[in-house]
Design a protein around this motif. Structure first.
Motif, PDB file in Angstrom:
ATOM      1  N   ASP A  54       0.834  -1.196   0.000  1.00  0.00           N
ATOM      2  CA  ASP A  54       0.000   0.000   0.000  1.00  0.00           C
ATOM      3  C   ASP A  54       0.873   1.252   0.000  1.00  0.00           C
ATOM      4  O   ASP A  54       1.837   1.362   0.766  1.00  0.00           O
ATOM      5  N   LEU A  55       0.509   2.204  -0.848  1.00  0.00           N
ATOM      6  CA  LEU A  55       1.315   3.420  -0.987  1.00  0.00           C
ATOM      7  C   LEU A  55       1.175   4.309   0.251  1.00  0.00           C
ATOM      8  O   LEU A  55       0.086   4.459   0.800  1.00  0.00           O
ATOM      9  N   THR A  56       2.306   4.888   0.664  1.00  0.00           N
ATOM     10  CA  THR A  56       2.333   5.838   1.773  1.00  0.00           C
ATOM     11  C   THR A  56       3.180   7.037   1.349  1.00  0.00           C
ATOM     12  O   THR A  56       3.627   7.135   0.200  1.00  0.00           O
ATOM     13  N   GLU A  57       3.434   7.934   2.290  1.00  0.00           N
ATOM     14  CA  GLU A  57       4.276   9.094   1.976  1.00  0.00           C
ATOM     15  C   GLU A  57       5.650   8.675   1.465  1.00  0.00           C
ATOM     16  O   GLU A  57       6.253   9.367   0.644  1.00  0.00           O
ATOM     17  N   HIS A  58       6.167   7.537   1.949  1.00  0.00           N
ATOM     18  CA  HIS A  58       7.511   7.120   1.579  1.00  0.00           C
ATOM     19  C   HIS A  58       7.610   6.696   0.113  1.00  0.00           C
ATOM     20  O   HIS A  58       8.712   6.537  -0.407  1.00  0.00           O
ATOM     21  N   ASP A  59       6.476   6.501  -0.534  1.00  0.00           N
ATOM     22  CA  ASP A  59       6.513   6.160  -1.954  1.00  0.00           C
ATOM     23  C   ASP A  59       6.628   7.395  -2.839  1.00  0.00           C
ATOM     24  O   ASP A  59       6.823   7.270  -4.053  1.00  0.00           O
ATOM     25  N   PHE A  60       6.486   8.565  -2.256  1.00  0.00           N
ATOM     26  CA  PHE A  60       6.716   9.816  -2.979  1.00  0.00           C
ATOM     27  C   PHE A  60       8.185  10.197  -2.837  1.00  0.00           C
ATOM     28  O   PHE A  60       8.769  10.038  -1.759  1.00  0.00           O
ATOM     29  N   HIS A  61       8.765  10.692  -3.885  1.00  0.00           N
ATOM     30  CA  HIS A  61      10.174  11.043  -3.848  1.00  0.00           C
ATOM     31  C   HIS A  61      10.439  12.064  -2.732  1.00  0.00           C
ATOM     32  O   HIS A  61       9.801  13.123  -2.668  1.00  0.00           O
ATOM     33  N   GLY A  62      11.374  11.725  -1.856  1.00  0.00           N
ATOM     34  CA  GLY A  62      11.694  12.592  -0.727  1.00  0.00           C
ATOM     35  C   GLY A  62      10.924  12.268   0.531  1.00  0.00           C
ATOM     36  O   GLY A  62      11.249  12.782   1.603  1.00  0.00           O
ATOM     37  N   SER A  63       9.851  11.441   0.445  1.00  0.00           N
ATOM     38  CA  SER A  63       9.068  10.964   1.595  1.00  0.00           C
ATOM     39  C   SER A  63       8.297  12.055   2.326  1.00  0.00           C
ATOM     40  O   SER A  63       7.708  11.786   3.371  1.00  0.00           O
ATOM     41  N   ARG A  64       8.249  13.276   1.790  1.00  0.00           N
ATOM     42  CA  ARG A  64       7.483  14.365   2.415  1.00  0.00           C
ATOM     43  C   ARG A  64       6.619  15.041   1.360  1.00  0.00           C
ATOM     44  O   ARG A  64       6.859  16.191   0.990  1.00  0.00           O
TER      45      ARG A  64
END
Length: 612
Positions: A54-64
Motif C-alpha cells: 500500500d502506498l504511503t508518503e515514503h513512496d513519494f520522492h523525498g518521503s514528504r
C-alpha cells in the motif's frame, strides 16, 4: 502487446526515469539502483496493485509529499493489429486512447504516422497524490494524452482505463516476495486466474465435496471423547432456543468458497509421504510459482492472448543449474520478458544488447544497454572477450558499488585469489573496522585481457559511474593514464602501482611477510626452483618460454593458498586490498592511515599511487 517505454516521475528514490525496452531485457545494478521500483511501477500502471505494498508518503520522492506532489508513471504500448486504430476499436475511440506513433530510432512519440514513426502505440498512466487532510494516498489510472497535463486529478478530460483492457496487456509478475499466498491454491488470485484460463473450476466435484463435508460418515461430535460435551451443549440450547439448534464440528465452513480455500497443495516424495507445501522449503515454493506463471503464459499464447512476463530476481531459492533453464522457458513462452537479477548466470543468458545497466544519478535514473548494437566484424579481441566470453564476470563486476579495471587477466586472477585467501582465514583485527569496507563487498573486478585497460574503460564508460582503472607503475602504465584522461567522460580516479611495479611485485611484497616459510613451501607446489621471492616473481613476469609462470593460473592458485595459510602473508594481503579499496573509493585520508609503514596511497590529479 509489447511495452516500448516507461516514464517514472516522483516515485520512491526515482525523481525521473525514461526507460526503453526491447523484446527481452534484463535490468542490472547494485542494491538501491531502482530495479524493484521499476517492477512496482509497471505493476501499478497495469493494475497489479496487490503485488505492491500500500502506498504511503515514503513512496513519494523525498518521503514528504506536499499537496502538489504527484507520482506519475506512463507506459507506452504497441503491438496493435495492423498498426491501424480502426482495427483496434476497443483501444482507440472516443473515451479511450489517443492514437500515437512510435519512432524507434529516437524513442519519441509522434502525433501522426510517418516513415520514421510507423508503429501505432497507446499510453497508459498511473498517478497518485497524498491527501494531507485524510492522510491517505489517492490514485487513478487513465489514458495518457498530453505530457503538458501537469495534474491529472484536476483535468476533467482524463479518461479512466476500463479494467478489462488490462487483460489485453497480459502483464504478469514473478515477485521477489514469494509467500504461501502465491502457491497453487484457491487462496491465490494467481492460481484462480490460471484455473479460469486453462480449464475452469471443477464446480460439480467441489459441490460434491462440500456435501460430503456437511454430512460426514463419522461426525467428530459423535466421538466418545466429545459426545458428552456435545450432548450437554445441545440440552442447554434446547432449553434456551425454540428451534433447538444442534452443535456440530466440521472441517470447513462447508460453503463452496470455504471448501476451495481449504484446499492445500501437497507433494509426494520418493518415500511416498505427502507433505503440504508449507512444510517444504522455499525452493519448492519459488519453483511452483514460476511453473504456474509459465503454464498460465502458455495457455494465453495458445489462445492468442499477450503474455508480458516480469521476473523479479528469478534466481531466488532456485539452484544455479535450474535458473537458466527456467529463464529459457520464460523467453520461449512470453512475447516479452523484463527481468531484474543479482545473478550473473541469469544475466548472461541474455545477449549483451539486452542487458541494461541501471545507474541512479542525483536527478534521474538511467538505463544503458551493455552493448548498444551487436559486435561487428571489426570489433577488437578485447571487446569480443568482454561481451561474449566473459559477459557473466563483467555483469558480476558491474553489480558492485565500484568497478576496478586492471591491466590484464593476470591482475584479475591475482585479485580474485587474494580476496578468496582472506575469506578462508581471519583478517587482521586492526583492519576490520566500520570505516573500512571489505574489498570483495564493494569492489567488483573486470576480467581485462592483453593490457587493454583503456579499451575496456572505453567500452564500459557510458554504462555507469564508479569505474576505476588500475595500471602498472612503468612507462606503459603512464601512457595508459594519458589515454584514459582523454576519454569522455574520463575516470574520476585512476590507481597506479608504485614506480616500476606491477601486480607481481605486489604479490612478492605480500609473500615477504613470511618469506622463509613461503620459500620452503612454494618450490614443491609450483614445480620451479628459485633462490628468492624476487626470483620467483621474475618467473611470474615471464610471458614466453618453458620457465614462464605468467598466466599459469594453477601456479597462481598455489601461491594464493600459501598466502592464505601464513598469518604474516595474510596480514599483508589484507593491508594491500584495504589500501586498494580505499583508494578506489577515493578515500585518500584512509589510505594514508592504514598501516602507513607497510602500505599507503598518495594522490595527484586523480591518480592514486599505491605504495607498498
Amino acid at each position: 502487446m509489447r511495452l516500448l517505454a516507461l516514464s517514472i516521475r516522483g516515485f520512491r528514490g526515482v525523481r525521473e526515469a525514461d526507460l526503453r525496452f526491447g523484446e527481452h531485457d534484463v535490468l542490472l545494478g547494485p542494491n538501491g539502483a531502482g530495479k524493484s521500483t521499476i517492477i512496482d511501477a509497471l505493476s501499478l500502471v497495469f493494475g497489479r496493485t496487490r503485488l505492491v505494498r500500500d502506498l504511503t508518503e515514503h513512496d513519494f520522492h523525498g518521503s514528504r509529499p506536499e499537496a502538489t506532489s504527484r507520482i506519475r508513471i506512463v507506459a507506452t504500448l504497441a503491438g496493435f493489429d495492423g498498426d491501424d486504430p480502426d482495427r483496434n476499436d476497443n483501444w482507440f475511440r472516443d473515451g479511450r486512447a489517443v492514437p500515437k506513433w512510435w519512432d524507434a530510432s529516437t524513442g519519441r512519440i509522434e502525433p501522426d504516422p510517418g516513415p520514421h514513426a510507423p508503429t501505432l502505440c497507446a499510453q497508459l498512466a498511473f498517478a497518485a497524490r497524498f491527501d494531507l487532510e485524510e492522510l491517505m494516498v489517492d490514485h487513478l489510472r487513465y489514458f495518457h494524452d498530453d505530457d503538458d497535463v501537469r495534474d491529472p486529478f484536476l483535468d476533467d478530460a482524463i479518461q479512466p482505463i476500463p479494467l478489462r483492457l488490462f487483460d489485453d496487456v497480459g502483464y504478469y509478475v514473478l515477485p521477489a516476495r514469494r509467500t504461501l499466498e502465491a502457491v497453487t491454491s484457491f487462496a491465490s488470485e494467481l492460481f484462480r486466474k490460471a484455473v479460469a484460463t486453462i480449464g475452469g473450476i471443477p464446480a460439480q466435484t467441489v459441490l460434491e465435496e462440500r456435501d460430503r463435508l456437511r454430512v460426514p460418515n463419522a461426525p467428530l461430535e459423535d466421538a466418545a471423547g466429545l459426545a458428552p460435551l456435545a450432548d450437554r451443549i445441545n440440552r442447554q440450547l434446547a432449553g434456551l432456543l425454540p428451534d433447538a439448534p444442534r452443535f456440530q464440528l466440521r472441517l470447513t465452513a462447508t460453503d463452496s468458497e470455504s471448501v476451495l480455500r481449504a484446499l492445500v497443495p501437497h507433494y509426494v516424495g520418493t518415500d511416498g509421504v505427502a507433505l503440504p507445501v508449507g512444510r517444504h522449503g522455499l525452493g519448492l515454493l519459488s519453483l511452483q510459482t514460476f511453473i504456474l506463471l509459465l503454464e498460465l503464459g502458455r495457455e494465453r499464447v495458445r489462445l492468442g492472448k499477450p503474455f508480458l512476463f516480469a521476473m523479479e530476481e528469478p534466481e531466488l531459492h532456485v539452484p544455479p543449474g535450474m535458473q537458466r533453464r527456467l529463464i529459457s522457458q520464460a523467453v520461449a513462452v512470453a512475447e516479452q520478458t523484463i527481468c531484474t537479477t543479482h545473478s550473473p548466470r541469469v544475466a548472461a543468458h541474455y545477449a549483451a544488447t539486452s542487458v541494461q545497466i541501471l545507474d541512479r544519478l542525483p536527478q534521474r535514473l538511467c538505463a544503458t544497454p551493455m552493448l548498444p548494437a551487436p559486435l561487428g566484424t571489426t570489433a577488437t579481441n578485447a571487446r569480443r572477450k568482454l561481451f561474449r566470453d566473459d559477459r557473466a564476470r563483467v555483469v558480476e563486476a558491474l553489480m558492485y558499488h565500484t568497478v576496478l579495471i586492471p591491466e590484464g587477466r593476470s591482475e584479475y586472477e591475482w585479485l580474485r585469489l587474494l580476496s578468496g585467501a582472506l575469506e578462508t582465514g581471519d583478517a587482521p583485527a586492526d583492519l576490520v573496522t566500520a570505516h573500512t569496507p571489505a574489498f570483495d563487498t564493494v569492489i567488483g573486478v573486470v576480467p581485462t585481457h592483453d593490457g587493454a585497460v583503456a579499451d575496456v574503460y572505453e567500452a564500459l564508460r557510458m554504462l555507469r559511474r564508479g569505474l576505476v582503472p588500475l595500471v602498472d607503475g612503468d612507462d606503459a602504465g603512464a601512457e595508459k593514464i594519458e589515454r584514459l584522461r582523454r576519454a569522455d567522460p574520463k575516470p574520476e580516479r585512476i590507481l597506479r602501482w608504485r614506480d616500476d611495479w606491477t601486480m607481481e611485485d605486489a604479490i612478492g611484497w605480500i609473500l615477504k611477510g613470511e618469506g622463509e616459510a613461503a620459500l620452503s613451501e612454494l618450490p614443491g607446489r609450483i614445480g620451479r626452483e628459485f633462490a628468492s621471492i624476487d626470483d620467483l616473481m621474475g618467473l611470474f613476469k615471464v610471458k614466453t618460454g618453458p620457465s614462464r609462470l605468467k598466466t599459469d593460473y594453477l601456479a597462481y592458485e598455489e601461491v594464493a593458498s600459501v598466502i592464505g595459510s601464513l598469518p604474516g602473508c595474510r596480514t599483508r594481503a589484507a593491508v594491500l586490498l584495504t589500501a586498494v579499496t580505499l583508494a578506489a573509493l577515493g578515500r585518500v585520508e584512509g589510505c594514508d592511515s592504514v598501516r602507513k609503514d607497510d602500505c599507503h596511497s598518495t594522490v595527484d590529479s586523480g591518480v592514486f599511487r599505491l605504495e607498498p
